[in-house]
Write a protein that holds these residues in place. Structure first.
Motif, PDB file in Angstrom:
ATOM      1  N   VAL B 111      88.971 -45.859 123.630  1.00 57.12           N
ATOM      2  CA  VAL B 111      88.843 -44.520 124.197  1.00 57.12           C
ATOM      3  C   VAL B 111      88.497 -44.614 125.678  1.00 57.12           C
ATOM      4  O   VAL B 111      87.461 -45.190 126.046  1.00 57.12           O
ATOM      5  N   ALA B 112      89.366 -44.047 126.505  1.00 54.71           N
ATOM      6  CA  ALA B 112      89.181 -44.128 127.965  1.00 54.71           C
ATOM      7  C   ALA B 112      88.264 -43.022 128.464  1.00 54.71           C
ATOM      8  O   ALA B 112      88.709 -42.014 129.013  1.00 54.71           O
ATOM      9  N   ALA B 113      86.953 -43.225 128.276  1.00 54.47           N
ATOM     10  CA  ALA B 113      86.010 -42.189 128.694  1.00 54.47           C
ATOM     11  C   ALA B 113      85.464 -42.449 130.105  1.00 54.47           C
ATOM     12  O   ALA B 113      84.504 -41.802 130.528  1.00 54.47           O
ATOM     13  N   ASP B 114      86.070 -43.398 130.831  1.00 53.46           N
ATOM     14  CA  ASP B 114      85.776 -43.484 132.268  1.00 53.46           C
ATOM     15  C   ASP B 114      86.860 -42.649 132.924  1.00 53.46           C
ATOM     16  O   ASP B 114      87.975 -43.127 133.140  1.00 53.46           O
ATOM     17  N   THR B 115      86.532 -41.405 133.191  1.00 57.77           N
ATOM     18  CA  THR B 115      87.515 -40.485 133.751  1.00 57.77           C
ATOM     19  C   THR B 115      87.305 -40.353 135.248  1.00 57.77           C
ATOM     20  O   THR B 115      87.933 -39.528 135.908  1.00 57.77           O
ATOM     21  N   PHE B 116      86.408 -41.175 135.767  1.00 54.95           N
ATOM     22  CA  PHE B 116      86.021 -41.043 137.173  1.00 54.95           C
ATOM     23  C   PHE B 116      86.664 -42.094 138.089  1.00 54.95           C
ATOM     24  O   PHE B 116      87.292 -41.766 139.086  1.00 54.95           O
ATOM     25  N   ARG B 117      86.530 -43.362 137.768  1.00 57.36           N
ATOM     26  CA  ARG B 117      86.925 -44.408 138.718  1.00 57.36           C
ATOM     27  C   ARG B 117      88.433 -44.533 138.821  1.00 57.36           C
ATOM     28  O   ARG B 117      89.152 -44.426 137.812  1.00 57.36           O
ATOM     29  N   ALA B 118      88.931 -44.792 140.018  1.00 59.01           N
ATOM     30  CA  ALA B 118      90.360 -44.938 140.246  1.00 59.01           C
ATOM     31  C   ALA B 118      90.968 -45.972 139.296  1.00 59.01           C
ATOM     32  O   ALA B 118      90.477 -47.100 139.201  1.00 59.01           O
TER      33      ALA B 118
END
Ligand SMILES: Nc1nc2c(ncn2[C@@H]2O[C@H](COP(=O)(O)OP(=O)(O)OP(=O)(O)O)[C@@H](O)[C@H]2O)c(=O)[nH]1
Ligand SMILES: Nc1nc2c(ncn2[C@@H]2O[C@H](COP(=O)(O)OP(=O)(O)OP(=O)(O)O)[C@@H](O)[C@H]2O)c(=O)[nH]1
Ligand SMILES: [Mg+2]
Ligand SMILES: [Mg+2]
Lengths: 294, 277
Positions: B111-118
């Motif tokens: 689950v890609a819950a790093d929605t912040f870093r480029a």
């Protein structure tokens, strides 16, 4: 903090308030503990304390009316002097494009810092070209591309352009083409271990091929004793021009800064103070010294 | 009067330097040397070699019960939340874990819950492909708690055995970001009672004493069920986990020993301590 601790150690001096050798040793132990807790390498601490001891045994402290104050002043002075920056600006003079190359261990903040530098230099009127030279990490090229887009800074399309050495060479050729008006190349290399012979060799080949004006070691402020090995090896391989210390807005004391500076003699040029692209500041030796002392 | 046998000053200094060089920290090193001194007082002599052996045993004792790999029990899916400061190796480690479990024939979802870093989402997507795992993401900038909420719904519907949630790196000193992690954890528990069964803190072996406040704050905020120590393939020893062991009873579960998908091992206290000095 250390100044308070030292002041209370000194308050125990009865009567005439002169500093005996024993007082000095006791106080040096406090300073030692503080610096080791700050992650300064133990050998660097040893050498530093010896300098302080010599001055503390000398006339300026022994003949002072306030020897305790004088002692604390010496500790701060010596540390600030060690951290201090002659030539802590980047030298981007000469025929364009000036090439800046970022190197360092995995995850230290190179890609983010490359973009931060482009923004910083942009504010100084320079036009940068970002070069993603990390062909290994998944989505590394994409990462720099996204950051470039956020800034409106051009990013070389490294995909399918070969190995990192080829990429850098081709990117420079493109930058040198008159029409682009680019005066600065910022190269983001992939993270690597200083003990990886092959990958360190790759950096040496990039340096040889494109002759960067500035090779900057990007190091994490929370690095521990290993900073001595990392800085030593990167400097030996590349003769770095300076250091950027990242993640400085946290509570890591940053003793690695002193380790790296003492070992390599190279200046710390910038500190990263956050994840946003504006979070890059010129290095301040006084602030670093008091942070390390704690 | 029997005079207490002291460790020779030169030997003591040498031992302390070995401990400090491994990032064990000056206070913890001092404490370990105290116990070494006690042992020496009880017997006739102790040279450098014997004292080193003694210290290694003392450290192993601190770390015992600390190695415990990941296991899927009866309760499915096993939901793992990966947390830690920036750049320590969370995303890469998730790829490694996914690969190990999917190789056993288990259904793994990332689950890609790093929605912040480029490009964080793209990075995890590549690892999901390499590991043969399912992949769930939304647009960059979306609310990580919402991503996780929807992902757990899909995980249950598709009968996943394991779900691993990647979160954005964050410094433990950033209270609002730590609160965000609390919220993500709470949302998980709402969607799937008991989730996340594992909250793993990733620590970088090159980190010095700052790993102690990192461990404390992440544990205080979320309750950590395990530590993963990465980048042990470098020259850093990761000895700060000995200092951490004084403050937390969290077991070290896994270690990262490289950048390839197979570079993951269970933590072995024996091997770790032997390599310290
Ligand atoms: N808090 C904080 N995070 C930072 C800073 N600089 C970079 N980061 C974060 O550190 C993490 C790693 O940054 P990257 O730029 O990917 O590091 P890198 O050196 O390029 O990593 P590799 O290419 O894998 O070696 C990211 O989460 C960044 O947002 C900083 O000054 N402060
Ligand atoms: N040598 C080595 N490198 C590692 C290891 N684990 C991760 N890395 C590298 O460390 C860098 C950062 O890894 P990431 O997985 O992006 O770290 P992260 O914690 O997800 O970073 P953020 O999401 O930006 O906070 C990458 O270059 C990885 O290849 C390891 O065990 N050994
Ligand atoms: Mg990078
Ligand atoms: Mg990540």
């Amino acid at each position: 903090n250390l100044t308070e601790k030292l002041s209370s150690t000194f308050k125990k001096l009865k009567g005439h308030g002169r500093l005996s050798e024993r007082n000095i040793e006791e106080t040096l132990r406090e300073v030692r503990m503080s610096m080791l807790e700050a992650d300064v390498h133990f050998r660097v601490v040893k050498e530093f304390l010896e300098k302080v001891r010599q001055r503390a045994l000398g006339r300026e402290v022994q003949e002072s009316l306030t020897p305790a104050q004088q002692f604390i002043k010496i500790v701060n002075e010596e540390l600030t002097r060690l951290m201090g920056g002659e030539n802590s600006e980047m030298d981007l003079s000469g025929s364009p494009p000036a090439i800046v190359m970022l190197v360092g261990l995995q995850g230290s903040g190179k890609t983010t810092t490359a973009a931060k530098l482009a923004k910083y230099l942009g504010q100084k009127g320079r036009k940068s070209y970002l070069v993603p030279a990390d062909t290994r990490r998944p989505a590394a090229i994409e990462q720099l591309k996204v950051l470039g887009e956020q800034l409106g800074v051009e990013v070389y399309d490294s995909r399918g352009k070969g190995d990192p050495v080829k990429i850098c060479r081709k990117a420079r050729e493109e930058a040198e083409a008159e029409a682009k008006g680019i005066d600065t190349l910022i190269i983001d290399t992939g993270g690597r271990l200083h003990i990886d012979e092959e990958l360190m060799g790759e950096l040496e080949r990039i340096k040889e091929k494109i002759e960067p004006r500035e090779i900057l070691l990007v190091a994490d402020a929370m690095t521990g004793q290993d900073a001595i090995n990392v800085a030593g090896r990167f400097n030996e391989a590349l003769d770095i021009d300076g250091v950027i210390l990242t993640k400085m807005e946290g509570d890591a004391r940053g003793g690695a800064a002193l380790t790296i500076r003492a070992l390599t003699g190279k200046p710390i040029k910038f500190v990263g103070t956050g994840e946003k692209l504006g979070a890059l500041e010129p290095f301040c030796p006084e602030r670093m010294a008091s942070r390390i002392l704690g | 009067i029997k005079r207490r046998k002291e460790i020779d000053q030169g030997v003591r200094e040498e031992l302390e330097e070995l401990l400090i060089a491994a990032d064990i920290g000056v206070k913890t090193s001092g404490r370990l040397l105290e116990t070494a001194q006690e042992m020496v007082s009880k017997q006739e002599s102790a040279g450098l070699g014997l004292l080193k052996e003694y210290l290694k045993e003392a450290i192993k004792e601190v770390l015992v019960g600390k190695g415990k790999g990941l296991e899927i029990g009866v309760e499915k899916p096993l939901v793992i939340m990966m947390v830690g400061v920036n750049g320590v190796g969370k995303t890469t480690t998730i790829g490694k874990i996914a690969s190990q479990f999917s190789a056993k024939g288990l259904k793994v979802m990332l689950v890609a819950a790093d929605t912040f870093r480029a490009a964080a989402i793209d990075q995890l997507r590549v690892w999901a492909e390499r590991a043969g795992a399912e992949f769930i993401s939304q647009q960059p900038g979306s609310d990580p708690a919402a991503v996780v909420f929807d992902a757990l719904e899909a995980a249950r519907a598709r009968g996943m055995d394991m779900v691993v949630v990647d979160t954005a790196g964050r410094l433990h000193t950033k209270t609002n970001l730590m609160d965000e992690l609390k919220k993500i954890k709470r949302v998980m528990g709402k969607k799937l009672p008991g989730a996340p069964q594992e909250i793993l803190l990733v620590l970088d072996a090159t980190t010095g004493q700052n790993a102690v406040p990192q461990a404390k704050l992440f544990d205080e905020t979320l309750g950590i069920t395990g530590i993963i120590l990465t980048k042990l393939d470098g020259t850093a020893k990761g000895g700060v986990i000995v200092a951490i062991a004084n403050e937390l009873t969290v077991p070290i579960r896994l270690i990262g020993i490289g950048e390839r998908i197979e570079d993951l091992r269970e933590f072995d206290p024996e091997q770790f301590v032997e390599a310290l000095f």
